[in-house]
Design an enzyme around this catalytic site. Structure first.
Site, short mmCIF file in Angstrom:
data_model
loop_
_atom_site.label_atom_id
_atom_site.label_comp_id
_atom_site.label_asym_id
_atom_site.label_seq_id
_atom_site.Cartn_x
_atom_site.Cartn_y
_atom_site.Cartn_z
N LYS A 1 -28.19 -9.11 12.89
CA LYS A 1 -27.59 -9.86 11.79
C LYS A 1 -28.48 -11.06 11.48
O LYS A 1 -28.65 -11.95 12.31
CB LYS A 1 -26.19 -10.34 12.15
CG LYS A 1 -25.63 -11.32 11.11
CD LYS A 1 -24.23 -11.80 11.41
CE LYS A 1 -23.92 -13.07 10.64
NZ LYS A 1 -22.57 -13.58 10.85
N GLY B 1 -16.27 -20.28 8.95
CA GLY B 1 -15.28 -21.04 9.71
C GLY B 1 -14.23 -21.75 8.86
O GLY B 1 -13.38 -22.46 9.40
N ALA C 1 -17.68 -13.96 6.87
CA ALA C 1 -17.37 -15.39 6.81
C ALA C 1 -16.29 -15.71 5.79
O ALA C 1 -16.28 -15.18 4.68
CB ALA C 1 -18.59 -16.24 6.51
N GLY C 2 -15.38 -16.57 6.21
CA GLY C 2 -14.38 -17.12 5.30
C GLY C 2 -13.01 -16.47 5.38
O GLY C 2 -12.04 -17.01 4.84
N ASN D 1 -14.96 -13.94 12.87
CA ASN D 1 -14.88 -14.49 14.23
C ASN D 1 -13.74 -15.50 14.31
O ASN D 1 -12.74 -15.30 14.97
CB ASN D 1 -16.22 -15.12 14.60
CG ASN D 1 -16.29 -15.55 16.06
OD1 ASN D 1 -15.28 -15.65 16.75
ND2 ASN D 1 -17.46 -15.80 16.56
N THR D 2 -13.88 -16.60 13.55
CA THR D 2 -12.92 -17.70 13.67
C THR D 2 -11.49 -17.28 13.32
O THR D 2 -10.54 -17.76 13.95
CB THR D 2 -13.35 -18.88 12.77
OG1 THR D 2 -14.75 -19.12 12.99
CG2 THR D 2 -12.58 -20.14 13.11
#
Lengths: 67, 262
Positions: free
Chosen positions: B101, B162, B188-189, B210-211
């Site tokens: 990535k 995040g 992301a997001g 992830n987050t």
């Protein structure tokens, strides 16, 4: 001799140390690592044969959690 | 239903890709990833702690590379050179593993991608034989350029890393998906399971997060919710939604046979 590992000065008592011997000395035996010496990757197959010299700059990296 | 995600010639049953950062401990990381059903997990490459590390558990013990497809990332890199250097180390670390990535950031405050450096790094990495999944902005032109360079998947942001803000520009994502011949994954997001389902309903091939899982109050439960959302969103996309109408004058129940006054 003096070498740099991950940006920190490290004094080694003996001269002419192989990468493999350094891994043992640093207590990193068995860990999955990749190593760069003076900006060049040292393949794992060469850990036994590549020597570290005074002033060498080493980067030792591993995989950690990340996104 | 045989509906696999193909990335760089390999088939995956799960369309949810997850990060391994920000968890309480490795045990929770493992439990969340198991609940998510993810087969591809991202990892970061960092300097090894020298000294006082003997016997310390490592991520790899909890997530054996034989069990998961590792996706080493370039998180924290702000130049093409740093990103390329990091992934060459990752390839050595993971025994010649080629799937990576790429992300090159432009600003530590927002973590917004620097697409100029990203394109430069992508060119070098593709030439060097890597299979590059590339994180980028939701700019359709840049996404197409990254595809033309030879990236194996393009991963536009839904919103900032995040932030948990969800999909801020579904229209751009739709254009990227329409134009792409390679898998498009939102990266992301994503904040909630609803966001993940919307991404899949838009026609994304997968979602990387992830987050949204790690920072949930109950990460393992959220991982399970995300798995279901991705599956539901995918099936909703494939099934094809009904057209939107302001009103239809077509009720769902029969219009005949009504009980009426005699």
């Amino acid at each position: 001799m003096n070498i740099f590992i991950n940006g920190n000065l490290k004094q080694l008592e003996s001269e002419n140390v192989t990468i493999s011997a350094l891994i043992v000395a640093l207590n990193l035996t068995g860990k999955r690592l990749a190593i760069e010496k003076n900006g060049e990757i040292v393949p794992r197959s060469q850990f036994d044969s590549v020597n570290i010299c005074d002033g060498d700059k080493l980067e030792i990296v591993s995989a950690v959690g990340g996104g | 239903m045989n509906d696999e995600l193909m990335i760089a010639g390999k088939a995956y049953q799960s369309r949810l890709l997850v990060g391994t950062g920000k968890y309480k401990d490795f045990k929770e990381t493992r439990a969340a990833i198991d609940a998510s059903g993810a087969q591809i997990v991202t990892v970061a490459i960092r300097r090894t702690n020298i000294g006082q590390t003997a016997g310390e558990p490592s991520l790899l013990e909890y997530l054996p590379p034989e069990e998961f497809t590792y996706l080493p990332n370039t998180a924290g890199c702000y130049s093409a050179d740093d990103a390329v250097r990091t992934l060459r180390l990752a390839r050595e670390l993971l025994d010649g593993h080629k799937l990576v990535k790429l992300e090159v950031l432009g600003d530590p405050k927002t973590l917004y991608p620097n697409v100029i450096e990203t394109i430069a790094a992508a060119k070098t990495l593709v030439k060097d034989g890597f299979d590059v999944m590339v994180y980028t902005s939701d700019d359709p032109i840049i996404a197409k350029q990254l595809e033309d360079i030879g990236c194996c998947a393009v991963m536009p942001l839904a919103s900032l890393i995040g932030s948990g803000m969800g999909i801020l520009n579904p229209w751009n994502l739709q254009i990227i998906i329409e134009n792409a011949k390679i898998p498009v994954l939102v990266d992301a997001g994503i904040g909630s399971a609803a966001d993940a389902a919307v991404a899949m309903e838009l026609g994304c091939d997968g979602v990387l997060m992830n987050t949204a899982i790690a920072a949930a109050r109950d990460p393992v439960m959220m991982a399970g919710a995300m798995k279901k959302a991705i599956e539901a969103g995918r099936e909703s996309f494939l099934a094809g939604r009904m057209p939107k109408k302001l009103y239809s004058a077509s009720p769902s129940s029969p219009t005949s046979g009504l009980i009426t006054a005699a």
